[in-house]
Design an enzyme around this catalytic site. Structure first.
Site, PDB file in Angstrom:
ATOM      1  CE  LYS A  78      -5.944   3.625   6.675  1.00  0.00           C
ATOM      2  NZ  LYS A  78      -4.616   4.032   7.528  1.00  0.00           N
ATOM      3  CB  SER A 153      -2.692   1.682   5.559  1.00  0.00           C
ATOM      4  OG  SER A 153      -2.395   2.537   6.852  1.00  0.00           O
ATOM      5  CB  SER A 177      -0.578   4.376   8.529  1.00  0.00           C
ATOM      6  OG  SER A 177       0.211   3.569   8.287  1.00  0.00           O
TER       7      SER A 177
END
EC number: 6.3.5.7
Length: 485
Positions: A78, A153, A177
């Site tokens: 990420k 997210s 997330s």
């Protein structure tokens, strides 16, 4: 070679160690898959093709190391996790040109285990969102239906795993997330106990809530990844000294005999779509068939109270953490500013997106002198009650079983201007972050072709039990089909 990208971590590791496959051809297969599917899903912000192939060639010239569980395996990360000499943007204009000079602790652990970083995945800006629509680099699309969001997210990480662009991806989880996008993309998502995995080198959103973890296609793979990531880090003052396990070796249970699973009544409510409730109840029945005992329990503060509490605490911490992005020290710097105040205002106004600015303003408001007692202080008190709720029910059961998301993946753009609607989609996940507990999302079925997940909640620092039970359930639940990309 195409079929090899569908293999588990253990399977591809065996092929690489035995030299049945070269690291270069496995890495190239993942890159080919990324090239073929990226125009459709936009899972990556940065693709490290040159660096990944260079590292692959080096490994092919070396002696395979079976003690390194990720030796030669492409992993995605990420893009709010620092990677040395690789752009780390947090999906924000503010950091669009930022290149870190060091690796986050968990990146060091991945490299120590032999992993190849194949790219940096898309996310909601500064990890603030539930849909991966607020990224400065455009939204990510769900591989199961590209008209829909992948969740967030960590939507880019979940989409990349679901689309077979990599073998596993790292996400971060502040209020769901990792677990929510994993559920919406038909993957496994593990949020470890707070403190189990180092936060050093992760761009902070809410420091008392943030935790990194893996997104994978099997629970066994999640166990392998956690064994790599879970190490004490003296650079992170919240990093736990508690001993970690070889979580993969500990996956020994064959059924759920002797296990008591708690079913919190507050998670069965009007918030959840009926088809998802049906799948959740089928999962409960499957657990019983596998030998588990289920009992009804109450977590009175863990849903509606938790949402309000979370969005006060998280935004307050975000307001503090993001104060450093001012256009002076690093990050986006607005031009044509004649005073220092103008520089601050212009840099932050143009550097941050709408949702980030909304949360900064909310957090600044609840921390202000006039509202601190009524909002932040009260939220801290409710957070304690949420933790006490969990501690109380774990005296009666080994694990909790809940939904992950009240709905399946929704259409892109349908809620982007409705922040309150988006916030309520976290209703089943935020309480774990407030209590610091581990959670595991596993696929449990499909509704109209879109994945549905269920969530297992474990006791603090008992990821072994969480993964062991999740591994058994995953073998009996979940979609057997794959995204049609």
């Amino acid at each position: 070679m195409t079929s090899d990208i569908h293999l588990s971590l253990a399977q591809i590791h065996n092929l690489l160690i035995s030299r049945e496959k070269s690291v270069e051809e496995v890495t190239q297969a993942c890159l080919d898959r990324i090239i073929a599917t990226e125009p459709t899903i936009n899972a990556f912000i940065t693709i490290c093709a040159e660096e990944a192939l260079s590292e692959a060639k080096k490994l092919d010239q070396s002696t395979p190391d079976p003690k390194k569980p990720l030796w030669g395996i492409p992993i995605a990360v990420k893009d709010n996790i620092l990677t040395k000499n690789i752009p780390t943007t947090a999906a924000s204009c503010m950091l669009k040109h930022f290149i870190p000079q060091y690796d986050a602790f968990i990146i060091q652990q991945l490299k120590n285990a032999g992993a190849i970083i194949i790219g940096k995945t898309n996310l909601d800006e500064f990890a603030m969102g539930s849909s991966t629509e607020t990224s400065f680099f455009g939204p990510t699309y769900n591989p199961w239906n590209t008209k829909c969001v992948p969740g967030g997210s960590s939507g880019g990480s979940a989409a990349s795993v679901a689309a077979f662009q990599c073998f596993s991806a790292i996400g971060t989880d502040t209020g769901g997330s990792i677990r929510q996008p994993a559920a919406l993309c038909g993957c496994i998502g593990l949020k470890p106990t707070y403190g189990r995995v180092s936060r050093y080198g992760i761009i902070a959103y809410a420091s008392s809530l943030d935790q990194a973890g893996p997104i994978t296609r099997t629970v066994e793979d999640a166990a392998i990844m956690l064994s790599v990531l879970a190490k004490h880090d003296p650079q992170d003052t919240t990093s736990s000294f508690k001993a970690t396990d070889n979580y993969y070796i500990n996956l020994k249970k064959q059924d759920l005999t002797g296990i008591t699973i708690g079913i919190p009544k507050e998670f069965i409510s009007e918030h959840i779509d009926p088809p998802i409730l049906d799948i959740y109840q089928q999962a409960i029945e499957q657990a019983k068939e596998l030998g588990a005992k289920t009992i009804d329990l109450s977590l009175p503060h863990a849903t509606d109270h938790a949402i309000a509490t979370y969005y006060i605490i998280a935004t307050a911490e975000a307001s503090s953490n993001l104060a450093r992005f001012d256009g002076v020290r690093y990050g986006y710097r607005a031009k044509n500013s004649h005073t220092l105040e103008e520089l601050y205002i212009n840099s932050r106004t143009k550097g941050f997106g709408e949702e980030v600015k909304r949360r900064i303003l909310l957090g600044t408001h609840v921390l202000s002198t006039d509202y601190y007692e009524n909002y932040y202080h009260k939220a801290a008190q409710v957070r304690y009650l949420i933790l006490q709720d969990f501690l109380s029910v774990f005296k009666k059961c080994d694990i909790l079983l809940t939904p992950v998301s009240p709905i399946t993946a929704w259409e892109i753009g349908s809620t982007i201007k409705k922040p309150i609607t988006i916030y309520h989609k976290d209703i089943f996940t935020v309480s774990l972050n407030l209590a610091g507990l581990p959670g595991l999302s596993i696929p449990a079925g499909l509704v109209k072709g879109l994945p549905v997940g269920i969530q297992l909640i474990g006791q603090a620092f008992d990821e072994s039990t969480l993964l062991s039970i999740g591994n058994i359930l995953h073998k009996y639940l979940g979609p057997t089909s794959q995204p049609n990309l």
